[in-house]
Motif scaffolding. Structure first.
Motif, PDB file in Angstrom:
ATOM      1  N   ALA A  19      47.460  75.049  85.391  1.00 18.93           N
ATOM      2  CA  ALA A  19      47.726  76.012  86.462  1.00 18.93           C
ATOM      3  C   ALA A  19      47.970  75.342  87.807  1.00 18.93           C
ATOM      4  CB  ALA A  19      46.559  76.994  86.571  1.00 18.93           C
ATOM      5  N   GLY A  20      47.682  74.046  87.899  1.00 25.31           N
ATOM      6  CA  GLY A  20      48.007  73.325  89.124  1.00 25.31           C
ATOM      7  C   GLY A  20      46.851  72.756  89.906  1.00 25.31           C
ATOM      8  N   ALA A  21      45.638  72.765  89.329  1.00 25.97           N
ATOM      9  CA  ALA A  21      44.488  72.190  90.023  1.00 25.97           C
ATOM     10  C   ALA A  21      44.326  70.715  89.660  1.00 25.97           C
ATOM     11  CB  ALA A  21      43.204  72.935  89.663  1.00 25.97           C
ATOM     12  N   ARG A  22      43.720  69.973  90.559  1.00 29.24           N
ATOM     13  CA  ARG A  22      43.236  68.641  90.199  1.00 29.24           C
ATOM     14  C   ARG A  22      41.872  68.834  89.550  1.00 29.24           C
ATOM     15  NH1 ARG A  22      40.373  64.372  93.176  1.00 29.24           N
ATOM     16  NH2 ARG A  22      40.545  65.599  95.094  1.00 29.24           N
ATOM     17  N   VAL A  23      41.705  68.337  88.355  1.00 24.57           N
ATOM     18  CA  VAL A  23      40.462  68.515  87.610  1.00 24.57           C
ATOM     19  C   VAL A  23      39.697  67.199  87.597  1.00 24.57           C
ATOM     20  CG1 VAL A  23      39.434  69.147  85.402  1.00 24.57           C
ATOM     21  CG2 VAL A  23      41.517  70.301  86.186  1.00 24.57           C
ATOM     22  N   VAL A  24      38.434  67.265  87.975  1.00 25.39           N
ATOM     23  CA  VAL A  24      37.575  66.085  87.992  1.00 25.39           C
ATOM     24  C   VAL A  24      36.330  66.402  87.171  1.00 25.39           C
ATOM     25  CG1 VAL A  24      36.316  64.428  89.413  1.00 25.39           C
ATOM     26  CG2 VAL A  24      38.395  65.516  90.311  1.00 25.39           C
ATOM     27  N   GLU A  84      37.498  79.070  80.677  1.00 23.04           N
ATOM     28  CA  GLU A  84      38.922  79.035  80.378  1.00 23.04           C
ATOM     29  C   GLU A  84      39.590  80.409  80.511  1.00 23.04           C
ATOM     30  OE1 GLU A  84      39.984  78.059  76.387  1.00 23.04           O
ATOM     31  OE2 GLU A  84      38.437  79.309  75.468  1.00 23.04           O
ATOM     32  N   ALA A  85      38.823  81.481  80.392  1.00 23.64           N
ATOM     33  CA  ALA A  85      39.403  82.823  80.446  1.00 23.64           C
ATOM     34  C   ALA A  85      39.835  83.219  81.853  1.00 23.64           C
ATOM     35  CB  ALA A  85      38.402  83.850  79.901  1.00 23.64           C
ATOM     36  N   THR A  86      39.240  82.613  82.883  1.00 24.89           N
ATOM     37  CA  THR A  86      39.505  83.063  84.252  1.00 24.89           C
ATOM     38  C   THR A  86      39.977  81.970  85.193  1.00 24.89           C
ATOM     39  OG1 THR A  86      37.129  82.798  84.669  1.00 24.89           O
ATOM     40  CG2 THR A  86      37.917  85.031  84.193  1.00 24.89           C
ATOM     41  N   VAL A  87      39.622  80.715  84.942  1.00 24.31           N
ATOM     42  CA  VAL A  87      39.893  79.667  85.933  1.00 24.31           C
ATOM     43  C   VAL A  87      41.387  79.487  86.189  1.00 24.31           C
ATOM     44  CG1 VAL A  87      39.908  77.739  84.265  1.00 24.31           C
ATOM     45  CG2 VAL A  87      39.259  77.333  86.643  1.00 24.31           C
ATOM     46  N   GLY A  88      42.213  79.638  85.171  1.00 23.94           N
ATOM     47  CA  GLY A  88      43.650  79.455  85.344  1.00 23.94           C
ATOM     48  C   GLY A  88      44.258  80.471  86.281  1.00 23.94           C
ATOM     49  N   ASP A  89      43.849  81.725  86.135  1.00 27.90           N
ATOM     50  CA  ASP A  89      44.384  82.773  87.002  1.00 27.90           C
ATOM     51  C   ASP A  89      43.987  82.542  88.455  1.00 27.90           C
ATOM     52  OD1 ASP A  89      45.566  84.046  84.859  1.00 27.90           O
ATOM     53  OD2 ASP A  89      43.921  85.462  84.556  1.00 27.90           O
ATOM     54  N   ILE A  90      42.747  82.104  88.688  1.00 34.21           N
ATOM     55  CA  ILE A  90      42.295  81.850  90.056  1.00 34.21           C
ATOM     56  C   ILE A  90      43.110  80.722  90.683  1.00 34.21           C
ATOM     57  CG2 ILE A  90      40.340  81.124  91.481  1.00 34.21           C
ATOM     58  CD1 ILE A  90      38.506  82.376  89.335  1.00 34.21           C
ATOM     59  N   VAL A  91      43.263  79.633  89.929  1.00 35.19           N
ATOM     60  CA  VAL A  91      44.047  78.498  90.426  1.00 35.19           C
ATOM     61  C   VAL A  91      45.480  78.922  90.713  1.00 35.19           C
ATOM     62  CG1 VAL A  91      45.030  76.263  89.777  1.00 35.19           C
ATOM     63  CG2 VAL A  91      42.616  76.745  89.324  1.00 35.19           C
ATOM     64  N   ALA A  92      46.062  79.697  89.811  1.00 35.21           N
ATOM     65  CA  ALA A  92      47.464  80.117  89.992  1.00 35.21           C
ATOM     66  C   ALA A  92      47.644  80.959  91.246  1.00 35.21           C
ATOM     67  CB  ALA A  92      47.928  80.889  88.754  1.00 35.21           C
ATOM     68  N   VAL A  93      46.707  81.867  91.518  1.00 35.19           N
ATOM     69  CA  VAL A  93      46.806  82.704  92.712  1.00 35.19           C
ATOM     70  C   VAL A  93      46.723  81.854  93.980  1.00 35.19           C
ATOM     71  CG1 VAL A  93      45.629  84.474  94.067  1.00 35.19           C
ATOM     72  CG2 VAL A  93      45.965  84.810  91.618  1.00 35.19           C
ATOM     73  N   ILE A  94      45.787  80.922  94.003  1.00 42.32           N
ATOM     74  CA  ILE A  94      45.647  80.073  95.187  1.00 42.32           C
ATOM     75  C   ILE A  94      46.890  79.216  95.378  1.00 42.32           C
ATOM     76  CG2 ILE A  94      44.311  78.181  96.206  1.00 42.32           C
ATOM     77  CD1 ILE A  94      41.847  79.326  94.756  1.00 42.32           C
ATOM     78  N   ARG A  95      47.394  78.638  94.305  1.00 44.24           N
ATOM     79  CA  ARG A  95      48.609  77.817  94.405  1.00 44.24           C
ATOM     80  C   ARG A  95      49.795  78.647  94.907  1.00 44.24           C
ATOM     81  NH1 ARG A  95      49.046  72.353  93.949  1.00 44.24           N
ATOM     82  NH2 ARG A  95      51.131  72.720  93.127  1.00 44.24           N
ATOM     83  N   ARG A  96      49.942  79.834  94.357  1.00 50.87           N
ATOM     84  CA  ARG A  96      51.112  80.658  94.688  1.00 50.87           C
ATOM     85  C   ARG A  96      51.038  81.234  96.091  1.00 50.87           C
ATOM     86  NH1 ARG A  96      50.495  83.950  90.863  1.00 50.87           N
ATOM     87  NH2 ARG A  96      49.543  85.682  91.991  1.00 50.87           N
ATOM     88  N   GLU A  97      49.853  81.696  96.508  1.00 50.99           N
ATOM     89  CA  GLU A  97      49.762  82.459  97.749  1.00 50.99           C
ATOM     90  C   GLU A  97      49.255  81.670  98.946  1.00 50.99           C
ATOM     91  OE1 GLU A  97      48.018  86.318  97.346  1.00 50.99           O
ATOM     92  OE2 GLU A  97      48.679  86.537  95.264  1.00 50.99           O
ATOM     93  N   LEU A  98      48.610  80.522  98.703  1.00 49.88           N
ATOM     94  CA  LEU A  98      48.006  79.795  99.825  1.00 49.88           C
ATOM     95  C   LEU A  98      48.397  78.323  99.884  1.00 49.88           C
ATOM     96  CD1 LEU A  98      44.371  81.246  99.680  1.00 49.88           C
ATOM     97  CD2 LEU A  98      46.282  82.021 101.117  1.00 49.88           C
ATOM     98  N   MET A  99      49.258  77.881  98.963  1.00 54.58           N
ATOM     99  CA  MET A  99      49.662  76.477  98.954  1.00 54.58           C
ATOM    100  C   MET A  99      51.170  76.329  98.880  1.00 54.58           C
ATOM    101  SD  MET A  99      46.711  74.813  96.439  1.00 54.58           S
ATOM    102  CE  MET A  99      47.030  73.118  96.953  1.00 54.58           C
TER     103      MET A  99
END
Length: 313
Positions: A86-91, A43-58
């Motif tokens: 943060a915008g990921a689909r979670v499964v 939980e400490a890091t996954v949100g930031d990673i998802v946010a960067v990918i959403r913002r810069e590559l999607m």
């Protein structure tokens, strides 16, 4: 180093700067790209990673990634909630292929992710990275979009240990690199053979067996070599990787699993005793703790009936 590997380093080792985003996007055309984050209590890091990918590559301006999926392998913290926000689909891992009971392990999660993603190119990113850069995704996806002869791309980077540069990757240097140099010298040119950031064509991944645990990176690399050949493999320098380091005992278990994965590929034989005993000091001296070494592997996904039905549909 083999002359073949020296030639490969010249031909198949690149920097992220070698392929600007404009070139990658122009080459993408109708190729669908999926990014998968295997996550367990991150939980400490996954949100930031998802946010960067959403913002810069999607974004509409940079539509490189078509699908961003976090596979939660039984987290007891807020990993799933943070990733979804943060915008990921979670499964959930256990919701994928429920006919086959899940076992603990990163490789298990990566294998199951092929069932719930649809990309022609699948990119795996560890969920514990700090100071995450979108270069980790675009860098390793780029060659697969611009070069039809490349099937599998690993990220390479510096791995600091705390404030000490270049001292991360202890299992790589003590176990994986000697194994590869001695038994698969064609793979001696990979800077980070155990790195968790790599991308490949689905058409390759679905044909490979997946070790369920820590041996998955070495297993996939070796099997990819035998399946498509060295020239179809590549690596890209994406800078610096910062992440949570594990303690020495966890690294010992990782090393044992990696050795077992290598042994299976060398002989398909059996260990007399696939166990690892480690010691911790207790009140009355050193106490032994014995752990099973990951020996299970999942078959190529194309052999799974549910996956075959999905492809027909």
């Amino acid at each position: 180093m083999l002359e073949e590997v020296e030639r490969w380093l010249d031909r198949r080792s690149w920097s992220v700067a070698d392929r600007p985003l404009e070139r990658i996007l122009a080459a993408k055309r109708n190729t669908k790209v999926s990014v998968v984050l295997p996550a367990l209590n991150e939980e400490a890091t996954v949100g930031d990673i998802v946010a960067v990918i959403r913002r810069e590559l999607m974004s509409e301006a940079v539509p490189l990634v078509d699908e961003l999926v976090v596979i939660d392998s039984g987290s007891t913290d807020r990993t799933a909630e943070v990733a979804a926000a943060a915008g990921a689909r979670v499964v959930a891992r256990d919701a994928i292929l429920p006919r086959i009971p899940a076992v603990p392990g990163k490789g298990e999660v990566l294998w199951r992710s092929l069932m719930v993603t649809t990309g022609d190119v699948v990119c795996f990113i560890d969920a514990d990275l700090r100071d995450f850069s979108a270069d980790f995704v675009s860098g390793i996806v780029g060659p697969l979009l611009t070069d039809p002869d490349v099937d599998f791309v690993k990220a390479m980077y510096d791995r600091p240990f705390g404030d000490t540069p270049g001292q991360g990757g202890r299992v790589t240097e003590l176990v994986a690199r000697p194994l590869l140099n001695l038994h698969w010298p064609q793979l001696a040119g990979f800077v980070q053979p155990l790195g968790g950031e790599y991308a490949a064509r689905r058409s390759l991944l679905e044909r490979l067996p997946f070790p369920v645990g820590y041996g998955v990176e070495l297993g996939l690399l070796v099997d990819a070599l035998h399946t498509v050949g060295l020239d179809a493999l590549a690596q890209v320098d994406v800078g610096v990787r910062k992440h949570r380091h594990q303690d020495g005992q966890a690294l010992g278990r990782m090393a044992a699993a990696i050795y077992r994965t290598a042994q299976l590929r060398l002989s398909r034989g059996h260990l007399v005793r696939p166990r690892l005993t480690q010691f911790e000091r207790g009140e009355k001296g050193f106490v032994p703790h014995t752990h099973a070494v990951d020996t299970e592997e999942r078959p190529p996904m194309v052999e799974i009936a549910e996956y075959a039905r999905r492809r027909v549909a």
